[in-house]
Design a protein around this motif. Sequence first.
Motif, PDB file in Angstrom:
ATOM      1  N   SER A  53       3.786   2.678   4.975  1.00 11.06           N
ATOM      2  CA  SER A  53       3.650   1.150   4.752  1.00 11.06           C
ATOM      3  C   SER A  53       5.020   0.750   4.646  1.00 11.06           C
ATOM      4  CB  SER A  53       4.150   1.208   2.692  1.00 11.06           C
ATOM      5  OG  SER A  53       5.830   1.502   3.234  1.00 11.06           O
ATOM      6  N   ASP A  90       0.723  -1.211  -0.014  1.00 14.51           N
ATOM      7  CA  ASP A  90      -0.069   0.313   0.073  1.00 14.51           C
ATOM      8  C   ASP A  90       0.803   1.515  -0.073  1.00 14.51           C
ATOM      9  OD1 ASP A  90       1.024  -0.561   2.529  1.00 14.51           O
ATOM     10  OD2 ASP A  90      -0.934  -0.375   3.431  1.00 14.51           O
ATOM     11  N   GLN A 123      -0.486   4.356  -1.350  1.00 10.94           N
ATOM     12  CA  GLN A 123      -1.945   4.925  -1.077  1.00 10.94           C
ATOM     13  C   GLN A 123      -1.328   5.900   0.397  1.00 10.94           C
ATOM     14  OE1 GLN A 123      -1.924   1.576  -1.956  1.00 10.94           O
ATOM     15  NE2 GLN A 123      -3.089   3.197  -3.944  1.00 10.94           N
TER      16      GLN A 123
END
Length: 414
Positions: free
Chosen positions: A162, A153, A156
């Motif tokens: 992360s 991720d 994002q």
Amino acid sequence: MARPRLLRTCLLAALTTVLAASVAGGPAEADPQAGPPGVAAVTFSDSFDGPAGAAVDSSKWQIETGDNVNNHERQYYTAGNRNAALDGQGHLVITARRENPANYQCWYGTCQYTSARLNTAGKFTAQYGHVEARMKIPRGQGMWPAFWMLGHDIGQIGWPDSGEIDIMENVGFEPSTVHGTIHGPGYFGSGGIGAAYSLPNGQAFADAFHTFAVDWAPDSITWSVDGTVYQRRTPADLGGRRWVFNKPFFLILNLAVGGYWPGDPDGSTVFPQQLVVDSVSVRTGDTATGAAIRGLAGKCVDVAGANPANGTPVQLYDCNGTGAQQWTAGPDGTLRALGKCLDVTGNGTADGSTVQLWDCTGGPNQKWTVTAGHDIVNPRADKCLDVTGNNPANGTRLQIWTCTGGANQKWTVG
């Protein structure tokens, strides 16, 4: 790798069948009382077979391109097979060169070096298991090879939230040493949490192939080199900061040139340099953390107090599903829990020698064979794992003893 700084393990249940066949000379009979066997699943594997000069398998890897200002690295990562190619002998060769054939531009001006970086993002992610690569690293000031993982991720939530798991990093000024590190929110860059492993007697990692691995489970990551465990990390190591490693990660292989940590190449650095990768694999099983070993009175092989310290007794105890009772079989014949090995105390071979938890050393007192008859045998002593005094009480110490076929020497996995 701080960027910006940035199971060959098989569950015992599967190993029972495999080793029984080798010991008994044929397939093991199924135990009708046992649960379904743990299946050692190869979820990712690349042995880099193919013709010399071929690019890596694009169904498994993508090639990153460009420079990296965040670490002040000096190389430009090129596309295709220019700096990452098969050698026709079952290896991937990542080559760092002092060159600039296409007038590449880097953060510091015209690039001076080229190399390659590969990842499995969008093609493969892992969540738990045994992650390993067998490699021979380059040598020289300014070289920075790495095998590592990033949280899926990252696009994002960004880095370091992360998470990053560095399975192996080497900086060229430390030819005998590699590092394993985790990075996350509040512990990243030079504040990453990790440890180093050094070869004895001044040996250099560039002189031979070595296997770098992590055994990764919920709330636990354990690092090893050639099967020898050198550190284990859990949320308890973070001082209250957030553990971000219970989710999928993708794999990365790269060879950087220069940067804050390794420093830049100098007059002693010979080019080209190569990171030679023999294989990469991710293996997991039916549970992330291993399998219980049940014995007398249906109780389990247990690490006393779930204490990972060297010398902790291994005992019989009510089965409770904790990590202290989750055992995996290493590729070297070891049985492992809490990141350490089942060990015969003091290298003993006599009846009554107790067993304990200890750092994995590769010694014969840490080797075990699981037979078709449900014995767990230390081959060097030719003795069986045994419940002392045939006593089913919680806390009864386990030992080795001449194999008798008694109920206190019979074990069921799963």
